[in-house]
Design an enzyme around this catalytic site. Structure first.
Site, PDB file in Angstrom:
ATOM      1  N   GLU A 232       0.898  -1.166   0.000  1.00  0.00           N
ATOM      2  CA  GLU A 232       0.000   0.000   0.000  1.00  0.00           C
ATOM      3  C   GLU A 232       0.929   1.207   0.000  1.00  0.00           C
ATOM      4  OE1 GLU A 232      -1.490   3.031   0.860  1.00  0.00           O
ATOM      5  OE2 GLU A 232      -2.122   2.376   2.857  1.00  0.00           O
ATOM      6  N   CYS A 266      -1.997   8.858   2.710  1.00  0.00           N
ATOM      7  CA  CYS A 266      -1.912   8.388   1.322  1.00  0.00           C
ATOM      8  C   CYS A 266      -3.232   8.629   0.610  1.00  0.00           C
ATOM      9  CB  CYS A 266      -1.535   6.904   1.297  1.00  0.00           C
ATOM     10  SG  CYS A 266      -2.570   5.894   2.345  1.00  0.00           S
TER      11      CYS A 266
END
Ligand SMILES: O=CCCCC(=O)O
Length: 458
Positions: A232, A266
């Site tokens: 990720e 993010c």
């Protein structure tokens, strides 16, 4: 980078830590392997009991661990408490649902493969290495650990070097809840020691949340050793606003979507792509809301935006803004680094961004929004998809056909319509393109680190 707690609000080093010795690391890997042999034979019911007890401990200690996170990486105390609460919810979700999510999958027509019965059963893999970042220092670990432990895997955490107190809290959390010693442990090591751990044959797989270079490195090493990874990585999520959107709500949510976690997420919306028919109205409301945010002491419950977590992170943001402004970007608010100790950067909105500017393609990990004006949905989608990232995407429109077009065409692992991208224990989380691969959470999350074993019985 030394392993240390440095308060980003002041720049003061509060505590330095010595990395664990190679012998200690070996002992911890052995402990994870040993615990796996026991854990894989326990029932879902037993593991759920331990997971619920862990959740209860964390719930009880929310204020303490929240303060630790705020001191180590500067997120506001309100955000830190919300993060701990989300972890509690995630643990309870997997305690309640793992058995159902991992139930055997019978094949309906075993006779077609010459069997009396055929099915897939999901079994744990073994000790998993988790390389985790500092921005959600509790949640990103729990997001991996809760499903992994419920599957029957064990975990070893290599946390970011600037959150050692949080890492050491996590070191004992799950065993305090009842999981066998070794089920989950922290490796207090530097990044250069990761390769040795990852290549150890006792480690069966790895998960990494972090930067693209870190992801490439871990995936490369793991690939050489035929070990599965889940990655990720970064994102530069678009936030598209079309004329039919509720502009008041969109501007308010846009502000949160950009400045959550002091702009260091993010899945923060980073590029605001607005149709020309509502651009001026949206820009005015958005800039007003960004300007109104209260920047200050992250320990103060009233603060909206605290400091950035590290000096280098603050410098990166400053350089990206300077690059854009030097090439003609217009500053609508913010844009100046305050002259005070600590790593501060104000909520900033920039317009007139062009492809020559670094931030057009790169992720800005701080509270800086880019505003783009587009003339059509097609143009919005093209611009949204222009980066190498593909984590989340936000689109605001009340038109059903437009909603369907965004869902179909945005290159992202997660698309949110009339809201902001957020993770939920119940829903899969992850990206496409250079934002990574694999999924955490939801039903796919726990299965990523399973052997999907096919069983055929005559
Ligand atoms: O940097 C990544 C942020 C993920 C936060 C979340 O899981 O909600």
């Amino acid at each position: 980078m030394p392993i240390a707690t440095v308060n980003p609000a002041t720049g003061e080093t509060l505590e330095e830590f010595t990395a664990q010795s190679p012998d200690e690391v070996d002992r911890r890997i052995a402990g994870a392997a040993e615990a796996f042999r026991a854990l894989r034979r326990t029932t879902f019911e037993t593991r759920a009991e331990w997971m619920r007890a862990t959740a209860d401990i964390l719930e009880h200690e929310t204020d303490r661990i929240a303060a630790t996170m705020t001191i180590e990486m500067g997120k506001t105390i309100g955000a830190a408490k919300a993060e701990a609460t989300k972890c509690v919810r995630g643990m309870r979700y997997y305690a309640d649902n793992a058995e159902r999510l991992l139930a055997d999958e019978p094949y309906a027509h075993p006779d077609k493969v010459g069997a009396s019965s055929a099915y897939v059963t999901y079994q744990p893999l073994g000790p998993i290495l988790a390389v985790m970042p500092w921005n959600f220092p509790l949640w990103q670990v729990v997001r991996f650990a809760a499903p992994a432990l419920m599957v029957g895997n064990t975990g070893l955490l290599k946390h970011a070097s600037n959150v050692p107190r949080t890492a050491l809290y996590l070191d004992t959390l799950f065993t305090r809840g009842g999981f066998p010693e070794g089920s989950f442990a922290t490796l207090l090591i530097g990044s250069s020691d990761v390769e040795q751990v990852l290549t150890d044959p006792r480690i069966r797989a790895a998960t990494l949340t972090g930067s693209e270079p870190a992801g490439r490195s871990v995936a490369e090493i793991a690939g050489r050793h035929i070990k599965k990874t889940v990655l990720e990585l970064g994102g530069s999520d678009p936030f598209v606003v079309m004329p039919s959107a509720d502009l008041d709500k969109a501007a308010k949510v846009a502000t949160t979507a950009r400045c959550q976690n002091n702009g260091q997420s993010c899945i923060a919306a980073k590029r605001f792509i607005v149709h020309e028919d509502c651009y001026d109205e949206f820009a005015e409301r958005f800039v007003a809301a960004m300007t109104a945010l209260k920047v200050g002491d992250p320990m103060d419950e009233e603060t909206d935006v605290g400091p950035l977590a590290t000096e280098s992170g603050r410098d990166d943001v400053e350089q990206l803004v300077a690059d854009a402004v030097g090439k003609g970007a217009k500053v609508l608010c913010g844009g100046d680094t305050p002259d005070r100790p600590g790593w501060w950067y104000p909520p900033t909105v920039l317009a007139d961004i062009t492809p020559s500017m670094r931030m057009y393609a790169e992720e800005v990990f701080g509270p800086v929004a880019q505003l783009y004006r587009v003339g059509s949905l097609a143009e919005a989608v093209e611009l949204a998809n222009v980066t190498t990232f593909g984590l989340g995407a936000n689109a605001w429109t009340r038109d059903g056909d437009e909603q369907a077009a965004f869902v179909r065409d945005l290159e992202a692992g997660m698309v949110t319509i009339n809201g902001m991208v957020t993770s939920y224990p119940e829903l899969p989380f992850g990206g496409v393109k250079n934002s990574g691969y694999g999924r955490e959470l939801g039903a796919p999350g726990p299965k990523e680190f399973c052997n999907a074993k096919t069983v055929w019985i005559s």
